[in-house]
Enzyme design. Sequence first.
Site, PDB file in Angstrom:
ATOM      1  N   ARG A 261       0.816  -1.214   0.000  1.00  0.00           N
ATOM      2  CA  ARG A 261       0.000   0.000   0.000  1.00  0.00           C
ATOM      3  C   ARG A 261       0.849   1.262   0.000  1.00  0.00           C
ATOM      4  O   ARG A 261       0.352   2.332  -0.344  1.00  0.00           O
ATOM      5  CB  ARG A 261      -0.926   0.026   1.220  1.00  0.00           C
ATOM      6  CG  ARG A 261      -2.357  -0.314   0.927  1.00  0.00           C
ATOM      7  CD  ARG A 261      -3.327   0.203   1.980  1.00  0.00           C
ATOM      8  NE  ARG A 261      -2.809   0.226   3.321  1.00  0.00           N
ATOM      9  CZ  ARG A 261      -2.921  -0.772   4.197  1.00  0.00           C
ATOM     10  NH1 ARG A 261      -3.525  -1.896   3.839  1.00  0.00           N
ATOM     11  NH2 ARG A 261      -2.440  -0.658   5.411  1.00  0.00           N
TER      12      ARG A 261
ATOM     13  N   TYR B 105      -9.454  20.416 -14.648  1.00  0.00           N
ATOM     14  CA  TYR B 105     -10.170  19.288 -15.247  1.00  0.00           C
ATOM     15  C   TYR B 105     -11.434  18.959 -14.463  1.00  0.00           C
ATOM     16  O   TYR B 105     -11.578  19.309 -13.285  1.00  0.00           O
ATOM     17  CB  TYR B 105      -9.243  18.081 -15.379  1.00  0.00           C
ATOM     18  CG  TYR B 105      -8.891  17.364 -14.096  1.00  0.00           C
ATOM     19  CD1 TYR B 105      -9.480  16.149 -13.781  1.00  0.00           C
ATOM     20  CD2 TYR B 105      -7.944  17.877 -13.212  1.00  0.00           C
ATOM     21  CE1 TYR B 105      -9.158  15.465 -12.628  1.00  0.00           C
ATOM     22  CE2 TYR B 105      -7.608  17.202 -12.043  1.00  0.00           C
ATOM     23  CZ  TYR B 105      -8.214  15.998 -11.752  1.00  0.00           C
ATOM     24  OH  TYR B 105      -7.885  15.336 -10.596  1.00  0.00           O
TER      25      TYR B 105
ATOM     26  N   ASP C  19      -0.587  21.419 -12.142  1.00  0.00           N
ATOM     27  CA  ASP C  19      -0.948  20.200 -12.867  1.00  0.00           C
ATOM     28  C   ASP C  19      -0.253  20.261 -14.224  1.00  0.00           C
ATOM     29  O   ASP C  19      -0.587  21.101 -15.070  1.00  0.00           O
ATOM     30  CB  ASP C  19      -2.466  20.128 -13.022  1.00  0.00           C
ATOM     31  CG  ASP C  19      -2.941  18.808 -13.625  1.00  0.00           C
ATOM     32  OD1 ASP C  19      -2.161  18.183 -14.374  1.00  0.00           O
ATOM     33  OD2 ASP C  19      -4.089  18.421 -13.368  1.00  0.00           O
TER      34      ASP C  19
ATOM     35  N   LYS D  61      -2.496   9.837 -19.132  1.00  0.00           N
ATOM     36  CA  LYS D  61      -2.565  10.611 -20.372  1.00  0.00           C
ATOM     37  C   LYS D  61      -1.265  10.460 -21.172  1.00  0.00           C
ATOM     38  O   LYS D  61      -0.864   9.347 -21.480  1.00  0.00           O
ATOM     39  CB  LYS D  61      -2.880  12.062 -20.039  1.00  0.00           C
ATOM     40  CG  LYS D  61      -4.077  12.248 -19.105  1.00  0.00           C
ATOM     41  CD  LYS D  61      -5.350  11.626 -19.627  1.00  0.00           C
ATOM     42  CE  LYS D  61      -6.576  12.041 -18.860  1.00  0.00           C
ATOM     43  NZ  LYS D  61      -6.591  11.713 -17.440  1.00  0.00           N
TER      44      LYS D  61
END
Length: 412
Positions: A76, A129, A203, A228
């Site tokens: 994790r 976004y 970003d 992306k």
Amino acid sequence: MADERFFMREPWEFDPEEKPAPPPDQGLGFDTRALHSGFDPLEGVEDFRSFVPPITPSMTYPYQRFEEIPYPVYGRTSTPTTSVLEKRLAALEGGEACVSAGSGSQALFNLIFTLARPGDNVVTSLNIYGEGYKQAQSIFPERCGVEFRFVQDPAEIQSWADQIDESTKLVWVETPSNPCLFVTDIAGVAEAAHAKGVPLLVDNTTATAALQQPLRMGADLVLLSLTKFLCGNATVLGGAVVGPEALVEDVRWNTTEFVGSVLQPFEAWLVLQFLETLSLRMDRHSTNAQRIAEYLDDHPRVEHVNYPGLPSHPQYDLAHDQMRAGGGMLSFVVPGGVTGAGRVIDRLDLITHAVTFGTSRTICMHPPTITHEHMTPEERDQAGIADGLIRLSVGLEDPADLIADLEAALAD
């Protein structure tokens, strides 16, 4: 404390005067870092004898002795394969360290969840976004008591400064923005944020480190959707935050460890392979998008084109200063609103209608009804998201073929 366990991390506090340690491998060129950072095939050669980074799918790691806790200790928080990817992403962005996540939206959530408490606020704009807007508009305010302030004129630095106060924990910029390619002055907003002791997050998903280096312009943190352009072919969901080591480990051990939603070793391994061609791909995406933008800009059935490589773009000079090229995404407005956009999209043949961007094949989608449907009509109008707006992620095809497809779709 010197004897403090590595996973017992104190919350990070931003100090604008503190300078991060030198980023890894900065003596090497960008393309060399994309191929080498984070993994040396001669280290541990007897264990793997592998020219490429190995995939380590184990989610737990054995102790050798009771008092020696292994690192990683559990999947994790980290795995050997994700660790290689994180080192490479940090090297490409010029940052001190990196923590990955199961998606770009998860990376954003983990960062804000780590930094902000009830009563705090985050300053941003409507040029973000769609899923990030949803976190800002309702999820964090309603469920965590964290306010988001949207600047009214993101082209004016003072508009950013006016929203920052003693409860602001983060200023968040997306540039170029999705879907209208608004370009924000990174250095200017960084100066305004630092004057009030607040870190700046950029970003960098649309441009990637191949075209834009926010940390060199004054930003403190970089948000990435690996899904992306960094991946490039729509096979991976992933995200990351690059920044100071103390913050990265705060996110890792005080949020990701308990919230979960981590990047899996195989997905990390795939991204490592794709990063090796990032610079080459972004060059081709950019040259193709420039040609498509110029074609659309001259088309009689196109009302407006958003692309930072066009002289008509309102932040063209700023984009030229901040970016090495215009990138692979553009958007354009056709007459007839939603109906007109749907007509054009349905008539495309080579270009596929799908919800993502940054893929090697050209795709399009309609932001008002898919990614930014949570915005009010007034907010979409303020952000430049017209009803007839089509977002086009320009791929690596021969541009003449893409133009032919658009020409047929736009015909009377």
